[in-house]
Write a protein that holds these residues in place. Structure first.
Motif, PDB file in Angstrom:
ATOM      1  N   ASP A  21      -0.559  -0.748  -3.645  1.00  0.00           N
ATOM      2  CA  ASP A  21       0.088  -0.780  -2.339  1.00  0.00           C
ATOM      3  C   ASP A  21      -0.275  -2.111  -1.677  1.00  0.00           C
ATOM      4  OD1 ASP A  21       0.416  -0.569   0.501  1.00  0.00           O
ATOM      5  OD2 ASP A  21       0.398   1.614   0.349  1.00  0.00           O
ATOM      6  N   GLU A  50      -2.991  -1.756   0.946  1.00  0.00           N
ATOM      7  CA  GLU A  50      -4.323  -1.514   0.387  1.00  0.00           C
ATOM      8  C   GLU A  50      -4.884  -2.779  -0.263  1.00  0.00           C
ATOM      9  OE1 GLU A  50      -7.853  -0.079  -0.811  1.00  0.00           O
ATOM     10  OE2 GLU A  50      -6.455   0.810   0.632  1.00  0.00           O
ATOM     11  N   GLN A 100       5.334   2.336   4.510  1.00  0.00           N
ATOM     12  CA  GLN A 100       5.367   2.940   3.184  1.00  0.00           C
ATOM     13  C   GLN A 100       5.875   1.867   2.225  1.00  0.00           C
ATOM     14  OE1 GLN A 100       8.316   6.130   3.800  1.00  0.00           O
ATOM     15  NE2 GLN A 100       9.764   4.899   2.609  1.00  0.00           N
ATOM     16  N   PRO A 101       5.304   1.789   1.044  1.00  0.00           N
ATOM     17  CA  PRO A 101       5.698   0.706   0.128  1.00  0.00           C
ATOM     18  C   PRO A 101       7.024   0.952  -0.584  1.00  0.00           C
ATOM     19  CG  PRO A 101       3.957   2.048  -0.849  1.00  0.00           C
ATOM     20  CD  PRO A 101       4.150   2.555   0.555  1.00  0.00           C
ATOM     21  N   GLU A 102       7.465   2.206  -0.639  1.00  0.00           N
ATOM     22  CA  GLU A 102       8.671   2.504  -1.416  1.00  0.00           C
ATOM     23  C   GLU A 102       9.942   2.181  -0.623  1.00  0.00           C
ATOM     24  OE1 GLU A 102       6.377   4.812  -0.681  1.00  0.00           O
ATOM     25  OE2 GLU A 102       5.209   4.820  -2.543  1.00  0.00           O
TER      26      GLU A 102
END
Length: 763
Positions: A393, A396, A434-436
């Motif tokens: 991520d 992160e 959110q990464p998606e």
């Protein structure tokens, strides 16, 4: 009192009613108007200048070329803030389209422009170079001859100026920490990518304007400049006179964003005034703004060495800064961009080579976000590329590597008051990170992106202020901080009012005037609230203490038993025992009681790039949510948030305006803004072809945080939110498309080209 509150600007009514006077509004009796003759080719020798037709225009008083320099004794007709490489007028050759070749002065601006258009210049074209990488190749045409016996003759103390002789490189900044070769050898994964940023224009509402007059060997210039004392020094050296015989008066400005940091037209109007014996005024038109100064176009290659668990072991950076035909402050841009390229991360092994390179394009210099917007675009895009390669991520991945209090930066300095994590987490929360990516109907995709910024402040530097109280009880702040529209006068009034227990609206802040206001390095680098604010606070506190001491003698009370109220000093708890400020001034036998304040920040880097790069760091982060139409390449920004560490907010209203303005400027860099040239000829030199954001381009959600910390110092916020915005938007677009995006701006054509390359690579 008002410090920490959201209060209106003290000149708000003047602004909205049009009563505020700018440099272009200044006029003197008998004033002449100037116009410029500019080069039409990017590089060439001047063979002949024919001025006869210009003299035929009614009202023309002077037509001046470099041949007239000999008429002014002691004139040194070449100047520059860090390298003296720019002639007042082209002497033997021109170096870019727009270079100044001749000057005209006439009774009316129309006559001046008509005469300038009639000046005929014959050139012998010379080979030209426009790309900084090409300009560094062996055998490239040289824009200037750099000689070892006289590498530079700068006006300012400059650390680490390292030209490469016989090349177009006017400064090579190096920074090395640890052993970068070992770091790459120990890495589990090594990535490399090259990023590009185009030149951009500042597009300040008010163009450059200056008026000059000579009287009894003294030069006075009214100018919209961010550096009154630098400008005074440069003009004094040009004309071979002591600085005390040059006076710079700076009215409020209608914006700058860096384009008015160092002299642009002041030498030219001063020259015309000297030759004509009359006041001369010059106001540039919009086309001329586009060929006067730009942001540096850059090419940045980054190599990262990573461990499998997401730690950065090594970072190598090669950055090329296209400084155009004249250096201006390009050497310092390359230096600050050089150490800024490391980013706010713990990296044990670092190697940076940052080159400032001459080309035959308009000069590049300071631009809001000074050197960092270009570098953050490259560095923070690389962080997302690395996170994807590691399967992490991006949030992160950044959090694992961010600097914290007590960590050592690559320059060797230990960092304090560090809040990168808080800024990044605030930005992530604001956009519901959110990464998606989310696939929508009709070929549209939504995704989010993040970026962090670490920006230095001018170090070392110095600010002085005076706060005075006259017999009428009026309090005046004498400061050379320039009002650019950022609300500096309001903030300084607030800071002066606090120790004196006054409403801030009762404090008068005069415009910078080198004969009346004390020294300040410059109004740049988001330093004014911190540096000048500290000096003003100090002077105001000293004035308050002096009033208590003077009143103590009159009221027969101890100073500690006295309190200040607006216009008077009184015994605490006994309000009838009081004395007015005016009486205290009168009994002192002076017209005005004045106290002085001075604030310095110490530091600087040595030639190895080590030392203290910034006495404190400007910190921020941005988050963006975008929607991309995969069929058209159109990018729509849905949500944009910036989180900026302010330490202690002085005026929540003006600070918010700075954040919002910075974000909008960053949006322009991300999606629209680029100066385009064809063999040196500008193709986007007007506001029809050069696109800036309108209100319709703004996202529905444009939000920001001003993060504070109890007991913290004031931190500048004037430009911190600019640099992370293009990178955050770019990371979001890359996440939406899966395409390789390495060049700004993210136009539909560029996004579609990246998508095509992605498909071709996959097939």
């Amino acid at each position: 009192m008002s410090v920490g509150q959201a209060v209106p600007m003290i000149d708000a009514v003047e602004r909205v009613t049009g009563r505020l006077r700018f440099s272009q509004d200044v006029a003197l009796p008998g004033m002449l108007h100037a116009a410029l003759v500019r080069s039409t080719i990017p590089h060439g020798r001047i063979c002949h200048i024919d001025t006869r037709a210009a003299w035929e225009v009614p009202g023309v008083v002077a037509v001046v070329t470099a041949a007239d320099f000999a008429r002014i004794p002691n004139l040194r007709p070449v100047y520059g803030p860090q390298i003296e490489d720019q002639p007042v007028l082209a002497i033997d050759r021109v170096r870019y389209v727009g270079d100044m070749v001749a000057l005209v002065a006439a009774e009316h601006p129309h006559a001046a422009r008509e005469a300038a258009a009639r000046v005929a210049v014959e050139y012998e074209p010379l080979p030209a170079v426009f790309d900084p990488i090409e300009a560094m190749q062996p055998g490239a045409p040289l824009v200037h001859e750099l000689r070892p016996e006289e590498p530079h003759r700068g006006h300012a103390v400059y650390f680490g100026l390292r030209p490469l002789f016989g090349t177009n490189c006017c400064n090579h900044f190096r920074l090395s920490t640890g052993d970068v070769a070992r770091g790459f050898a120990e890495a589990d994964l090594v990535l490399e990518e090259t990023f590009r940023t185009p030149a951009a224009q500042h597009v300040a509402m008010e163009p450059h304007a200056a008026l000059a007059v000579w009287e009894d060997g003294h030069l006075t210039v009214w100018s919209g400049t961010q550096t009154p004392f630098n400008t005074r020094q440069i003009l004094a050296q040009l004309f071979g006179i002591p600085p005390e015989r040059v006076r710079i008066i700076v009215p409020p400005m209608g914006g700058s964003f860096g384009c008015k940091v160092f002299p642009r037209i002041e030498p030219q109007v001063a020259l015309l005034a000297a030759l004509t014996g009359r006041p001369v005024k010059l106001v540039l038109d919009r086309y001329e703004e586009f060929v006067t100064l730009t942001r540096h176009a850059t090419v940045v290659t980054i190599r990262l060495g990573l461990t499998r668990d997401g730690r950065i072991l090594a970072k190598q950076v090669q950055a090329y800064w296209n400084t155009g035909a004249y250096a201006d402050c390009g050497p310092d841009v390359a230096r600050k961009g050089g150490f800024g390229s490391v980013g706010p991360y713990r990296i044990p092994h670092v190697a940076v080579d940052s080159y400032c390179v001459y080309t035959n394009l308009p000069p590049a210099g300071a631009f809001r976000g000074y050197a960092v917007t270009e570098i953050v675009w490259a560095s923070e895009r690389m962080m997302d590329i690395a996170a994807d390669a590691l399967g992490l991520d991006p949030l992160e991945f950044r959090l694992r590597n961010l600097l914290h209090d007590g960590d050592q930066f690559a320059t060797g300095e230990t960092l304090h008051d560090v809040h990168f994590q808080e800024c990044l987490e605030a930005a992530a929360r604001a956009i519901a990170w959110q990464p998606e990516a989310v696939v929508l109907p009709e070929g549209r995709v939504r995704a989010k992106g993040l970026a962090v910024v670490m920006k230095g402040m001018t170090t070392p530097s110095r600010s002085e202020a005076r706060v005075g109280l006259d017999r009428s009880g009026c309090v005046t702040v004498y400061s050379s901080t320039v009002e650019l529209g950022q609300g500096a006068r309001t903030v300084l009034a607030q800071l002066a009012a606090e120790p004196l227990a006054l409403p801030y609206t009762a404090v008068r802040v005069i415009d910078p005037d080198t004969d009346r206001t004390p020294f300040d390095n410059r109004t740049t680098s988001s330093r004014s609230t911190y540096m000048m604010g500290m000096a003003v606070q100090q002077a105001a506190q000293r004035l308050a203490d002096r009033l208590r001491q003077l009143a103590a003698d009159q009221l027969e009370a101890a100073p500690d038993d006295l309190e200040l109220v607006p216009g008077a000093v009184r015994v605490r708890g006994v309000p009838e025992r009081a004395i007015s400020w005016g009486e205290l001034v009168a009994t002192s036998g002076v017209e005005e009681l004045v106290e002085h304040g001075e604030f310095r920040n110490e530091g600087g880097l040595d030639e190895t790039g080590h030392g203290i790069a910034s006495s404190h760091w400007h910190q921020g982060a941005a988050g963006a949510e975008v929607e991309v139409d995969l069929a058209t390449g159109q990018v729509r920004v849905l949500r944009l948030h910036a989180a900026v560490y302010a330490g202690k907010v002085v005026n929540a209203f003006t600070a918010a305006l700075q954040n919002e303005g910075s974000m909008i400027m960053g949006l322009g860099s991300a999606l629209f803004e680029a100066l385009v040239y064809d063999q040196g000829q500008p193709l986007t030199a007007n506001l029809s072809d050069y696109l800036i954001p309108s209100m319709l381009d703004l996202p529905e959600e444009l939000t920001h945080d001003l993060l504070e910390c109890p007991g913290a110092e004031m931190h500048g916020v004037g430009e911190t939110a600019v640099p992370p915005i293009p990178a955050a938007i770019g990371n979001a677009v890359a996440r939406a498309t899966g395409a390789r995006l390495v060049e700004l701006p993210l136009t539909p054509e560029r996004v579609l080209a990246a998508l095509r390359s992605q498909r071709e690579g996959a097939s």
